[in-house]
Design a protein around this motif. Structure first.
Motif, PDB file in Angstrom:
ATOM      1  N   GLN A 256       2.093  13.205  -0.844  1.00 47.70           N
ATOM      2  CA  GLN A 256       0.646  13.292  -0.963  1.00 47.70           C
ATOM      3  C   GLN A 256       0.175  14.728  -0.729  1.00 47.70           C
TER       4      GLN A 256
ATOM      5  N   ARG B 275      -5.320   0.763  -9.101  1.00 46.86           N
ATOM      6  CA  ARG B 275      -4.392  -0.234  -8.558  1.00 46.86           C
ATOM      7  C   ARG B 275      -5.158  -1.329  -7.817  1.00 46.86           C
ATOM      8  N   GLU B 276      -6.167  -0.944  -7.043  1.00 44.94           N
ATOM      9  CA  GLU B 276      -6.979  -1.921  -6.327  1.00 44.94           C
ATOM     10  C   GLU B 276      -7.756  -2.805  -7.307  1.00 44.94           C
TER      11      GLU B 276
ATOM     12  N   ASN C 238       5.715   2.553  -3.751  1.00 40.90           N
ATOM     13  CA  ASN C 238       5.358   2.536  -5.163  1.00 40.90           C
ATOM     14  C   ASN C 238       6.311   1.603  -5.895  1.00 40.90           C
TER      15      ASN C 238
ATOM     16  N   GLU D  73       0.791  -1.224   0.000  1.00 40.52           N
ATOM     17  CA  GLU D  73       0.000   0.000   0.000  1.00 40.52           C
ATOM     18  C   GLU D  73       0.827   1.281   0.000  1.00 40.52           C
TER      19      GLU D  73
ATOM     20  N   SER E 141      -6.333   9.611  -6.300  1.00 45.95           N
ATOM     21  CA  SER E 141      -7.425   8.705  -5.922  1.00 45.95           C
ATOM     22  C   SER E 141      -7.733   7.726  -7.047  1.00 45.95           C
TER      23      SER E 141
ATOM     24  N   LYS F 283      -5.046   5.075  -7.163  1.00 45.36           N
ATOM     25  CA  LYS F 283      -5.212   4.086  -6.094  1.00 45.36           C
ATOM     26  C   LYS F 283      -6.353   3.130  -6.396  1.00 45.36           C
ATOM     27  N   SER F 284      -7.473   3.660  -6.885  1.00 42.58           N
ATOM     28  CA  SER F 284      -8.608   2.781  -7.173  1.00 42.58           C
ATOM     29  C   SER F 284      -8.283   1.854  -8.343  1.00 42.58           C
TER      30      SER F 284
END
Length: 150
Positions: free
Chosen positions: A81, A100-101, A17, A14, A94, A97-98
């Motif tokens: 950040q 990546r998830e 990188n 998490e 954001s 990140k989404s």
């Protein structure tokens, strides 16, 4: 130990990188951890209590070093950040990140699907083998004389 491992997994997945992961992979740090694990296995097989204590202290020191590295990288991540938010790119962060998830989830689903496909292929092979064996048995029965009609 499990909590430390969970913390490390969380950090690896998490916080870091790809650039930092690549840096750690190339620096040889991960190999030195694996070597220490191998030494611990040897220790369980007959070293003295002093040796085990020494190895435990070495591992604990290594864990503490990793924790401090994690803390400094987390601070650095927070600074980056804040910089992203200052520039007005928090939406892009954001979205990244989404995405990546979603990618992790899709990779997991792909692995699961491949596993299911392999299992289904094996079942089909077993059924085909069974059918082949049964067909062979049936043809053998046709050629065997039937003694009941005498």
């Amino acid at each position: 130990w499990e909590e430390r491992e969970d913390e490390l997994d969380f950090f690896w997945e998490e916080v870091l990188n790809d650039e930092w992961r690549e840096h750690f992979a190339q620096s040889g740090i991960l190999e030195s951890v694996a070597e220490k694990d191998a030494l611990l296995v040897e220790s369980e097989n007959g070293f003295s209590l002093g040796d085990l204590t020494k190895r435990f202290c070495e591992v604990d020191n290594r864990v503490n070093t990793l924790r401090s590295s994690i803390a400094s990288l987390a601070d650095e991540c927070a600074r980056y950040q804040a910089e992203v938010e200052r520039v007005g790119m928090s939406g892009a962060l954001s979205l990244t990140k989404s995405l990546r998830e979603e990618l992790k989830e899709m990779e997991s689903q792909l692995v699961e699907a491949k596993s299911g496909e392999a299992m289904c292929r094996r079942k089909i092979e077993m059924i085909q083998e069974q059918l082949t064996n049964n067909t062979g048995d049936d043809s053998m029965k046709e050629h065997v004389p039937n003694d009941n009609n005498v």
